[in-house]
Design an enzyme around this catalytic site. Structure first.
Site, PDB file in Angstrom:
ATOM      1  N   GLY A 158       0.851  -1.195   0.000  1.00  0.00           N
ATOM      2  CA  GLY A 158       0.000   0.000   0.000  1.00  0.00           C
ATOM      3  C   GLY A 158       0.886   1.244   0.000  1.00  0.00           C
ATOM      4  O   GLY A 158       2.045   1.194  -0.411  1.00  0.00           O
ATOM      5  N   ARG A 159       0.320   2.333   0.485  1.00  0.00           N
ATOM      6  CA  ARG A 159       1.068   3.608   0.472  1.00  0.00           C
ATOM      7  C   ARG A 159       2.399   3.496   1.212  1.00  0.00           C
ATOM      8  O   ARG A 159       3.437   3.931   0.733  1.00  0.00           O
ATOM      9  CB  ARG A 159       0.255   4.704   1.167  1.00  0.00           C
ATOM     10  CG  ARG A 159      -0.999   5.132   0.467  1.00  0.00           C
ATOM     11  CD  ARG A 159      -1.618   6.262   1.291  1.00  0.00           C
ATOM     12  NE  ARG A 159      -2.945   6.612   0.843  1.00  0.00           N
ATOM     13  CZ  ARG A 159      -4.050   5.952   1.190  1.00  0.00           C
ATOM     14  NH1 ARG A 159      -3.985   4.915   1.980  1.00  0.00           N
ATOM     15  NH2 ARG A 159      -5.218   6.349   0.740  1.00  0.00           N
ATOM     16  N   ILE A 160       2.356   2.916   2.421  1.00  0.00           N
ATOM     17  CA  ILE A 160       3.579   2.874   3.240  1.00  0.00           C
ATOM     18  C   ILE A 160       4.578   1.885   2.642  1.00  0.00           C
ATOM     19  O   ILE A 160       5.779   2.174   2.570  1.00  0.00           O
ATOM     20  CB  ILE A 160       3.236   2.535   4.712  1.00  0.00           C
ATOM     21  CG1 ILE A 160       2.338   3.631   5.301  1.00  0.00           C
ATOM     22  CG2 ILE A 160       4.500   2.376   5.548  1.00  0.00           C
ATOM     23  CD1 ILE A 160       1.707   3.293   6.658  1.00  0.00           C
ATOM     24  N   ARG A 181      -2.005  -8.612  -2.289  1.00  0.00           N
ATOM     25  CA  ARG A 181      -3.156  -9.257  -2.935  1.00  0.00           C
ATOM     26  C   ARG A 181      -3.315  -8.748  -4.362  1.00  0.00           C
ATOM     27  O   ARG A 181      -3.536  -9.497  -5.290  1.00  0.00           O
ATOM     28  CB  ARG A 181      -4.432  -8.965  -2.150  1.00  0.00           C
ATOM     29  CG  ARG A 181      -4.766 -10.047  -1.173  1.00  0.00           C
ATOM     30  CD  ARG A 181      -6.014  -9.707  -0.445  1.00  0.00           C
ATOM     31  NE  ARG A 181      -5.993  -8.294  -0.067  1.00  0.00           N
ATOM     32  CZ  ARG A 181      -6.873  -7.705   0.716  1.00  0.00           C
ATOM     33  NH1 ARG A 181      -7.861  -8.391   1.199  1.00  0.00           N
ATOM     34  NH2 ARG A 181      -6.785  -6.436   1.037  1.00  0.00           N
ATOM     35  N   ILE A 240       6.229  -3.455  11.028  1.00  0.00           N
ATOM     36  CA  ILE A 240       5.655  -2.171  11.475  1.00  0.00           C
ATOM     37  C   ILE A 240       4.155  -2.159  11.193  1.00  0.00           C
ATOM     38  O   ILE A 240       3.534  -1.087  11.203  1.00  0.00           O
ATOM     39  CB  ILE A 240       6.335  -0.946  10.815  1.00  0.00           C
ATOM     40  CG1 ILE A 240       6.208  -0.989   9.286  1.00  0.00           C
ATOM     41  CG2 ILE A 240       7.766  -0.809  11.252  1.00  0.00           C
ATOM     42  CD1 ILE A 240       6.480   0.357   8.628  1.00  0.00           C
ATOM     43  N   ALA A 241       3.578  -3.346  10.939  1.00  0.00           N
ATOM     44  CA  ALA A 241       2.162  -3.391  10.540  1.00  0.00           C
ATOM     45  C   ALA A 241       1.266  -3.440  11.776  1.00  0.00           C
ATOM     46  O   ALA A 241       0.805  -2.402  12.270  1.00  0.00           O
ATOM     47  CB  ALA A 241       1.932  -4.591   9.634  1.00  0.00           C
ATOM     48  N   ARG A 242       1.033  -4.603  12.286  1.00  0.00           N
ATOM     49  CA  ARG A 242       0.238  -4.794  13.495  1.00  0.00           C
ATOM     50  C   ARG A 242       0.714  -6.067  14.174  1.00  0.00           C
ATOM     51  O   ARG A 242       1.092  -7.029  13.489  1.00  0.00           O
ATOM     52  CB  ARG A 242      -1.255  -4.976  13.167  1.00  0.00           C
ATOM     53  CG  ARG A 242      -2.048  -3.698  12.966  1.00  0.00           C
ATOM     54  CD  ARG A 242      -2.270  -2.946  14.273  1.00  0.00           C
ATOM     55  NE  ARG A 242      -3.086  -1.755  14.074  1.00  0.00           N
ATOM     56  CZ  ARG A 242      -2.612  -0.553  13.748  1.00  0.00           C
ATOM     57  NH1 ARG A 242      -1.328  -0.360  13.588  1.00  0.00           N
ATOM     58  NH2 ARG A 242      -3.432   0.484  13.601  1.00  0.00           N
ATOM     59  N   GLU A 271       0.013  -6.057  22.530  1.00  0.00           N
ATOM     60  CA  GLU A 271       0.760  -4.911  23.056  1.00  0.00           C
ATOM     61  C   GLU A 271      -0.148  -4.040  23.942  1.00  0.00           C
ATOM     62  O   GLU A 271      -1.355  -4.008  23.731  1.00  0.00           O
ATOM     63  CB  GLU A 271       1.339  -4.080  21.887  1.00  0.00           C
ATOM     64  CG  GLU A 271       0.299  -3.449  20.990  1.00  0.00           C
ATOM     65  CD  GLU A 271       0.905  -2.747  19.776  1.00  0.00           C
ATOM     66  OE1 GLU A 271       1.742  -3.352  19.070  1.00  0.00           O
ATOM     67  OE2 GLU A 271       0.508  -1.580  19.544  1.00  0.00           O
ATOM     68  N   HIS A 289       5.665   0.806  19.290  1.00  0.00           N
ATOM     69  CA  HIS A 289       4.630   1.245  18.334  1.00  0.00           C
ATOM     70  C   HIS A 289       4.711   2.763  18.085  1.00  0.00           C
ATOM     71  O   HIS A 289       3.758   3.508  18.370  1.00  0.00           O
ATOM     72  CB  HIS A 289       3.225   0.853  18.825  1.00  0.00           C
ATOM     73  CG  HIS A 289       2.208   0.785  17.715  1.00  0.00           C
ATOM     74  ND1 HIS A 289       1.167  -0.086  17.701  1.00  0.00           N
ATOM     75  CD2 HIS A 289       2.085   1.494  16.568  1.00  0.00           C
ATOM     76  CE1 HIS A 289       0.437   0.081  16.609  1.00  0.00           C
ATOM     77  NE2 HIS A 289       0.993   1.056  15.894  1.00  0.00           N
ATOM     78  N   ILE A 290       5.849   3.176  17.532  1.00  0.00           N
ATOM     79  CA  ILE A 290       6.094   4.619  17.351  1.00  0.00           C
ATOM     80  C   ILE A 290       6.381   4.990  15.898  1.00  0.00           C
ATOM     81  O   ILE A 290       6.899   6.075  15.632  1.00  0.00           O
ATOM     82  CB  ILE A 290       7.281   5.102  18.220  1.00  0.00           C
ATOM     83  CG1 ILE A 290       8.545   4.250  17.956  1.00  0.00           C
ATOM     84  CG2 ILE A 290       6.911   5.103  19.703  1.00  0.00           C
ATOM     85  CD1 ILE A 290       9.815   4.820  18.556  1.00  0.00           C
TER      86      ILE A 290
HETATM   87  C1  GLV Z   1      -0.574   3.212  13.616  1.00  0.00           C
HETATM   88  O1  GLV Z   1      -0.263   2.078  13.821  1.00  0.00           O
HETATM   89  C2  GLV Z   1      -1.658   3.590  12.757  1.00  0.00           C
HETATM   90  O2  GLV Z   1      -2.393   2.704  12.288  1.00  0.00           O
HETATM   91  O3  GLV Z   1      -1.832   4.791  12.523  1.00  0.00           O
END
Ligand code: GLV
Length: 330
Positions: A158-160, A181, A240-242, A271, A289-290
């Site tokens: 996606g964007r990130i 996907r 860095i997703a979830r 978390e 989570h920063i």
């Molecule tokens: C951070 O994890 C967000 O979804 O903005």
């Protein structure tokens, strides 16, 4: 006039300037704390409220919506919205919004930094120095993996994911493979030199795997023991997703057995609790989570959530609604 203003709840501590802005439009009840409200307290504070400003932490589900029949808008300052049951919001006629776009580059900076810290053992090296272990030069002291010229594997484009890919390709001369996907348009693939591969090939070929896929039932434990076993022993994994996309217990085992070299984690299952085995390992970089946490970006995320809330409750068009169809219904 004041009496007719809609009432809202701000469920988390946010920038005072944004609270003040919301106070110019709404009757504001604000839980200005970093400690989230528990489900019962949230439900109680939402009685009589037309809108709520949330982060990625407040669960908004069918039960809560049924208990808060006056609620018309749920606006989150996070881009990930796995805490919001969007179909349940739509069924209840509640507008839901998230905050995409404004955090893309900041989050990609962090994802790249975490991947580099992981590959080059920066956390481990700093702990070594602070502990007074640095007595000599050593030919392989804290030697890690190269980032430049290696193969970057992006899971979730996606964007990130695309912003991380640009950094790797244009800044570090990395080869880029990705799994998503849906494939990028051909022109975008060509601009990045990106190659779509299936998940097993991504796992086998990546030197540095970066995970940026949204969390859902279908991405739960997408990376578990079987997937980790397909990775190179020299590879790194950055999430860095979830939390929940990676099976943290399986990851801790792979790191302990060195079947992969190292990991960088900004997100964790359950978390702020962290799997205890991860805390004992030297080859993992852990952050709380920063990834989106630069001050200008956090402010932009808050502003966007406020824009959505104001538009949703004053007859405007929320800029980043997840279910805009609720506003056009009779
Ligand atoms: C951070 O994890 C967000 O979804 O903005």
């Amino acid at each position: 006039m004041t009496a007719s203003r809609p009432a809202i709840l701000i469920a988390r501590k946010i920038f005072p300037e944004v609270v003040e802005r919301l106070r110019t439009v709404f009757e504001v009840d604000a839980h200005l704390s970093d400690e989230p409200l528990d489900a019962l307290a949230l439900r109680a504070r939402l009685q009589g409220k037309a809108g709520v400003f949330v982060a990625g932490t407040e669960p908004i589900n069918a039960g809560l919506l049924a208990a808060c029949p006056g609620l018309r808008a749920v606006c989150s300052m996070a881009v990930g919205y796995n805490n919001i049951d969007v179909p349940a919001c739509t069924a209840a006629g509640v507008l839901a919004s998230n905050a995409p776009g404004v955090l893309t580059e900041t989050t990609a900076d962090f994802g790249f930094a975490l991947m580099m810290a992981t590959a080059r053992r920066i956390g481990e090296a700093e702990r070594y120095l602070r502990a007074g272990h640095w007595k000599h030069w050593g030919f392989d002291m804290m030697a890690g993996a190269d980032v430049h010229g290696s193969t970057l594997g992006v899971l979730g484009m996606g964007r990130i994911g695309q912003a991380i890919a640009r950094r790797g390709v244009h800044g570090f001369g990395m080869s880029l493979i990705y799994h998503n996907r849906s494939r990028l348009p051909e022109a975008d693939e060509q601009a990045l030199g990106a190659r779509w591969v299936d998940l097993p090939s991504l796992l086998r070929e990546a030197d540095h795997l970066v995970i940026v896929v949204p969390y859902s039932a279908s991405s739960h434990h997408l990376i578990g023991a079987a997937e980790l076993s397909q990775m190179k022993p020299t590879a790194t994994l950055t999430n860095i997703a979830r939390g929940g996309v990676v099976d943290d217990a399986a990851l801790a085992q792979a790191l302990a057995r060195r079947t992969i070299a190292a990991a960088g984690l900004d997100v964790f299952e359950g978390e702020p609790a962290v799997h205890p085995d991860l805390l004992t390992l030297s080859n993992v970089v852990l952050t709380p989570h920063i990834a989106s946490a630069s001050l200008p970006t956090r402010r932009a995320m808050c502003d966007l959530a406020a824009d959505n809330l104001i538009a949703a409750l004053t007859g405007g068009v929320p800029p980043t609604a997840l279910n805009p169809e609720v506003l056009t219904r009779a």
